[in-house]
Design a protein around this motif. Structure first.
Motif, PDB file in Angstrom:
ATOM      1  N   MET A 114       7.667  16.735  10.984  1.00 23.48           N
ATOM      2  CA  MET A 114       6.783  15.602  11.038  1.00 23.48           C
ATOM      3  C   MET A 114       6.320  15.247   9.616  1.00 23.48           C
ATOM      4  SD  MET A 114       3.148  15.325  12.878  1.00 23.48           S
ATOM      5  CE  MET A 114       3.199  14.263  14.247  1.00 23.48           C
ATOM      6  N   GLN A 115       6.476  13.985   9.240  1.00 24.01           N
ATOM      7  CA  GLN A 115       6.100  13.541   7.909  1.00 24.01           C
ATOM      8  C   GLN A 115       4.628  13.157   7.869  1.00 24.01           C
ATOM      9  OE1 GLN A 115       8.858  10.438   6.942  1.00 24.01           O
ATOM     10  NE2 GLN A 115       9.133  11.268   4.909  1.00 24.01           N
ATOM     11  N   GLU A 116       3.986  13.541   6.756  1.00 27.55           N
ATOM     12  CA  GLU A 116       2.591  13.159   6.583  1.00 27.55           C
ATOM     13  C   GLU A 116       2.507  11.731   6.056  1.00 27.55           C
ATOM     14  OE1 GLU A 116      -0.103  15.761   4.557  1.00 27.55           O
ATOM     15  OE2 GLU A 116       1.172  17.479   5.024  1.00 27.55           O
ATOM     16  N   GLU A 117       1.490  11.042   6.491  1.00 25.12           N
ATOM     17  CA  GLU A 117       1.280   9.674   6.028  1.00 25.12           C
ATOM     18  C   GLU A 117       0.864   9.687   4.560  1.00 25.12           C
ATOM     19  OE1 GLU A 117      -1.679   5.912   6.869  1.00 25.12           O
ATOM     20  OE2 GLU A 117      -1.594   7.545   8.324  1.00 25.12           O
ATOM     21  N   ILE A 118       1.437   8.782   3.765  1.00 23.89           N
ATOM     22  CA  ILE A 118       1.077   8.679   2.358  1.00 23.89           C
ATOM     23  C   ILE A 118      -0.199   7.841   2.253  1.00 23.89           C
ATOM     24  CG2 ILE A 118       1.787   7.793   0.108  1.00 23.89           C
ATOM     25  CD1 ILE A 118       4.674   8.260   0.996  1.00 23.89           C
ATOM     26  N   ILE A 119      -1.168   8.412   1.574  1.00 24.31           N
ATOM     27  CA  ILE A 119      -2.455   7.740   1.433  1.00 24.31           C
ATOM     28  C   ILE A 119      -2.626   7.321  -0.024  1.00 24.31           C
ATOM     29  CG2 ILE A 119      -4.962   8.008   1.579  1.00 24.31           C
ATOM     30  CD1 ILE A 119      -4.421  10.124   3.784  1.00 24.31           C
ATOM     31  N   ASN A 120      -2.954   6.067  -0.217  1.00 26.02           N
ATOM     32  CA  ASN A 120      -3.200   5.539  -1.554  1.00 26.02           C
ATOM     33  C   ASN A 120      -4.657   5.814  -1.906  1.00 26.02           C
ATOM     34  OD1 ASN A 120      -3.641   4.047  -3.866  1.00 26.02           O
ATOM     35  ND2 ASN A 120      -2.383   2.316  -3.192  1.00 26.02           N
ATOM     36  N   ARG A 121      -4.871   6.899  -2.627  1.00 28.18           N
ATOM     37  CA  ARG A 121      -6.238   7.294  -2.965  1.00 28.18           C
ATOM     38  C   ARG A 121      -6.882   6.342  -3.960  1.00 28.18           C
ATOM     39  NH1 ARG A 121      -5.911  13.528  -4.316  1.00 28.18           N
ATOM     40  NH2 ARG A 121      -4.584  12.593  -5.881  1.00 28.18           N
ATOM     41  N   VAL A 122      -6.060   5.726  -4.824  1.00 28.13           N
ATOM     42  CA  VAL A 122      -6.596   4.771  -5.797  1.00 28.13           C
ATOM     43  C   VAL A 122      -7.162   3.550  -5.073  1.00 28.13           C
ATOM     44  CG1 VAL A 122      -6.024   3.229  -7.717  1.00 28.13           C
ATOM     45  CG2 VAL A 122      -5.080   5.536  -7.651  1.00 28.13           C
ATOM     46  N   ALA A 123      -6.399   3.017  -4.119  1.00 30.18           N
ATOM     47  CA  ALA A 123      -6.851   1.842  -3.365  1.00 30.18           C
ATOM     48  C   ALA A 123      -8.103   2.150  -2.545  1.00 30.18           C
ATOM     49  CB  ALA A 123      -5.738   1.342  -2.449  1.00 30.18           C
ATOM     50  N   ASN A 124      -8.242   3.390  -2.102  1.00 26.22           N
ATOM     51  CA  ASN A 124      -9.383   3.774  -1.281  1.00 26.22           C
ATOM     52  C   ASN A 124     -10.586   4.253  -2.096  1.00 26.22           C
ATOM     53  OD1 ASN A 124      -7.952   3.180   1.035  1.00 26.22           O
ATOM     54  ND2 ASN A 124      -7.205   5.268   1.295  1.00 26.22           N
ATOM     55  N   SER A 125     -10.427   4.365  -3.391  1.00 29.14           N
ATOM     56  CA  SER A 125     -11.525   4.866  -4.230  1.00 29.14           C
ATOM     57  C   SER A 125     -12.523   3.746  -4.532  1.00 29.14           C
ATOM     58  CB  SER A 125     -10.982   5.443  -5.537  1.00 29.14           C
ATOM     59  OG  SER A 125     -10.597   4.400  -6.406  1.00 29.14           O
ATOM     60  N   LYS A 126     -13.659   4.126  -5.074  1.00 29.41           N
ATOM     61  CA  LYS A 126     -14.691   3.163  -5.454  1.00 29.41           C
ATOM     62  C   LYS A 126     -14.470   2.647  -6.873  1.00 29.41           C
ATOM     63  CE  LYS A 126     -18.137   5.168  -2.428  1.00 29.41           C
ATOM     64  NZ  LYS A 126     -19.433   5.810  -2.310  1.00 29.41           N
ATOM     65  N   LEU A 127     -13.381   3.052  -7.468  1.00 31.94           N
ATOM     66  CA  LEU A 127     -13.039   2.677  -8.835  1.00 31.94           C
ATOM     67  C   LEU A 127     -12.869   1.161  -8.954  1.00 31.94           C
ATOM     68  CD1 LEU A 127     -12.236   3.819 -11.653  1.00 31.94           C
ATOM     69  CD2 LEU A 127      -9.896   3.858 -10.823  1.00 31.94           C
ATOM     70  N   ILE A 128     -13.545   0.574  -9.938  1.00 28.61           N
ATOM     71  CA  ILE A 128     -13.444  -0.870 -10.178  1.00 28.61           C
ATOM     72  C   ILE A 128     -12.623  -1.085 -11.442  1.00 28.61           C
ATOM     73  CG2 ILE A 128     -14.711  -2.974 -10.748  1.00 28.61           C
ATOM     74  CD1 ILE A 128     -17.110  -1.763  -9.263  1.00 28.61           C
ATOM     75  N   THR A 129     -11.601  -1.919 -11.337  1.00 26.41           N
ATOM     76  CA  THR A 129     -10.783  -2.240 -12.504  1.00 26.41           C
ATOM     77  C   THR A 129     -11.309  -3.512 -13.138  1.00 26.41           C
ATOM     78  OG1 THR A 129      -8.835  -1.210 -11.534  1.00 26.41           O
ATOM     79  CG2 THR A 129      -8.455  -2.769 -13.318  1.00 26.41           C
ATOM     80  N   PHE A 130     -11.569  -3.453 -14.442  1.00 27.32           N
ATOM     81  CA  PHE A 130     -12.049  -4.610 -15.190  1.00 27.32           C
ATOM     82  C   PHE A 130     -10.904  -5.080 -16.081  1.00 27.32           C
ATOM     83  CE2 PHE A 130     -15.913  -6.839 -16.645  1.00 27.32           C
ATOM     84  CZ  PHE A 130     -15.336  -7.622 -17.621  1.00 27.32           C
ATOM     85  N   ASN A 131     -10.423  -6.275 -15.824  1.00 23.62           N
ATOM     86  CA  ASN A 131      -9.308  -6.830 -16.580  1.00 23.62           C
ATOM     87  C   ASN A 131      -9.827  -7.949 -17.481  1.00 23.62           C
ATOM     88  OD1 ASN A 131      -6.923  -7.852 -17.562  1.00 23.62           O
ATOM     89  ND2 ASN A 131      -5.989  -8.163 -15.554  1.00 23.62           N
ATOM     90  N   LEU A 132      -9.793  -7.727 -18.785  1.00 18.84           N
ATOM     91  CA  LEU A 132     -10.281  -8.730 -19.729  1.00 18.84           C
ATOM     92  C   LEU A 132      -9.486 -10.032 -19.661  1.00 18.84           C
ATOM     93  CD1 LEU A 132     -11.170  -6.500 -22.783  1.00 18.84           C
ATOM     94  CD2 LEU A 132     -12.716  -8.096 -21.650  1.00 18.84           C
ATOM     95  N   GLU A 133      -8.256  -9.969 -19.203  1.00 12.46           N
ATOM     96  CA  GLU A 133      -7.453 -11.192 -19.059  1.00 12.46           C
ATOM     97  C   GLU A 133      -8.091 -12.166 -18.077  1.00 12.46           C
ATOM     98  OE1 GLU A 133      -3.490  -9.790 -18.033  1.00 12.46           O
ATOM     99  OE2 GLU A 133      -2.813 -10.475 -19.986  1.00 12.46           O
ATOM    100  N   ASP A 134      -8.838 -11.651 -17.110  1.00 12.92           N
ATOM    101  CA  ASP A 134      -9.501 -12.512 -16.136  1.00 12.92           C
ATOM    102  C   ASP A 134     -10.546 -13.417 -16.787  1.00 12.92           C
ATOM    103  OD1 ASP A 134      -7.980 -11.251 -14.204  1.00 12.92           O
ATOM    104  OD2 ASP A 134      -9.613  -9.946 -13.533  1.00 12.92           O
ATOM    105  N   PHE A 135     -10.978 -13.056 -17.992  1.00 15.08           N
ATOM    106  CA  PHE A 135     -12.014 -13.807 -18.700  1.00 15.08           C
ATOM    107  C   PHE A 135     -11.453 -14.603 -19.875  1.00 15.08           C
ATOM    108  CE2 PHE A 135     -13.997 -10.404 -16.438  1.00 15.08           C
ATOM    109  CZ  PHE A 135     -15.136 -10.985 -15.911  1.00 15.08           C
ATOM    110  N   TYR A 136     -10.132 -14.627 -19.989  1.00 19.72           N
ATOM    111  CA  TYR A 136      -9.486 -15.336 -21.098  1.00 19.72           C
ATOM    112  C   TYR A 136      -9.796 -16.829 -21.013  1.00 19.72           C
ATOM    113  CZ  TYR A 136      -5.843 -16.764 -24.375  1.00 19.72           C
ATOM    114  OH  TYR A 136      -5.160 -17.287 -25.444  1.00 19.72           O
ATOM    115  N   PRO A 137     -10.417 -17.400 -22.041  1.00 18.55           N
ATOM    116  CA  PRO A 137     -10.737 -18.830 -22.005  1.00 18.55           C
ATOM    117  C   PRO A 137      -9.463 -19.670 -22.124  1.00 18.55           C
ATOM    118  CG  PRO A 137     -11.884 -17.717 -23.821  1.00 18.55           C
ATOM    119  CD  PRO A 137     -10.912 -16.757 -23.242  1.00 18.55           C
ATOM    120  N   GLU A 138      -9.200 -20.478 -21.128  1.00 17.93           N
ATOM    121  CA  GLU A 138      -7.999 -21.314 -21.144  1.00 17.93           C
ATOM    122  C   GLU A 138      -8.199 -22.486 -22.091  1.00 17.93           C
ATOM    123  OE1 GLU A 138      -5.111 -20.540 -19.776  1.00 17.93           O
ATOM    124  OE2 GLU A 138      -5.998 -18.732 -18.927  1.00 17.93           O
TER     125      GLU A 138
END
Length: 169
Positions: free
Chosen positions: A1-25
Motif C-alpha cells: 500500500m502506497q502512502e499519500e504524498i503530502i505537500n508540507r510546504v503548501a500546508n505550512s503557514k509559511l508566507i512567500t514574499f515576492n518582490l516582483e509582485d511590487f514591480y512598478p510597471e
C-alpha cells in the motif's frame, strides 16, 4: 500500500514574499545630459536652457526616467533640477543616477509605505529568483521591514531557504 504524498510546504503557514509582485510597471528611460553640453563636456547656461526648453519632453509620458552624464563633465546641481522640472508634467518619476539607482529609489518608496502588519508573528520567506530587475537594496529594505513584525525571515525558495532571522521567544 502506497502512502499519500503530502505537500508540507503548501500546508505550512509559511508566507512567500515576492518582490516582483511590487514591480512598478512602466517604461524605463535613461537620459544622458551630455547631449546638451558643448562638445559633451561644457555646460553653457544660455544654450543649455534654450535647448532644454525646445526639447520634446512629451516622449517621456508615463516613463520612469534616470538622468546621468556619460562624460566627465562637471554638471552644476541646478542643471539636473532644471531637467527634472521639464520632465515633471510627463514622467512618473525622475531621478539622477543609474538605472539601478532608479529601481532602488522606486522600491524604497514602495517598501517604506508598505503595510507589513499582515506578516506579524508569521514565518516569511523572501523569494530569491526574479525575472525583473530587482535591486539588491530592495531585498535589504524588505528584510529590515519584515524583521520588525515577522516570526522569522528566510531567503530563497521554500524547498531550499536560508534562514536570516528568527524572533526570540
Amino acid at each position: 500500500m502506497q502512502e499519500e504524498i503530502i505537500n508540507r510546504v503548501a500546508n505550512s503557514k509559511l508566507i512567500t514574499f515576492n518582490l516582483e509582485d511590487f514591480y512598478p510597471e512602466g517604461k524605463r528611460v535613461s537620459v544622458d545630459i551630455s547631449q546638451w553640453l558643448l562638445e559633451g563636456i561644457v555646460l553653457r547656461e544660455k544654450d543649455f536652457r534654450k535647448e532644454i526648453k525646445e526639447y520634446d519632453w512629451s516622449q517621456y509620458e508615463a516613463c520612469f526616467v534616470n538622468l546621468y552624464c556619460s562624460t566627465d563633465a562637471i554638471i552644476p546641481g541646478w542643471a539636473y533640477m532644471f531637467l527634472s522640472l521639464q520632465l515633471a508634467p510627463y514622467a512618473k518619476k525622475t531621478v539622477v543616477g543609474t538605472s539601478e539607482t532608479l529601481e532602488s529609489i522606486l522600491y524604497s518608496e514602495i517598501l517604506h509605505s508598505l503595510d507589513v502588519s499582515e506578516y506579524k508573528d508569521k514565518p516569511v520567506i523572501i523569494k530569491g529568483c526574479a525575472n525583473k530587475p530587482i535591486p539588491e537594496n530592495a531585498y535589504v529594505l524588505l528584510a529590515q521591514r519584515l524583521q520588525e513584525v515577522a516570526k522569522s525571515v528566510m531567503y530563497g525558495e521554500a524547498c531550499s531557504s536560508v534562514p536570516l532571522f528568527k524572533r526570540k521567544k
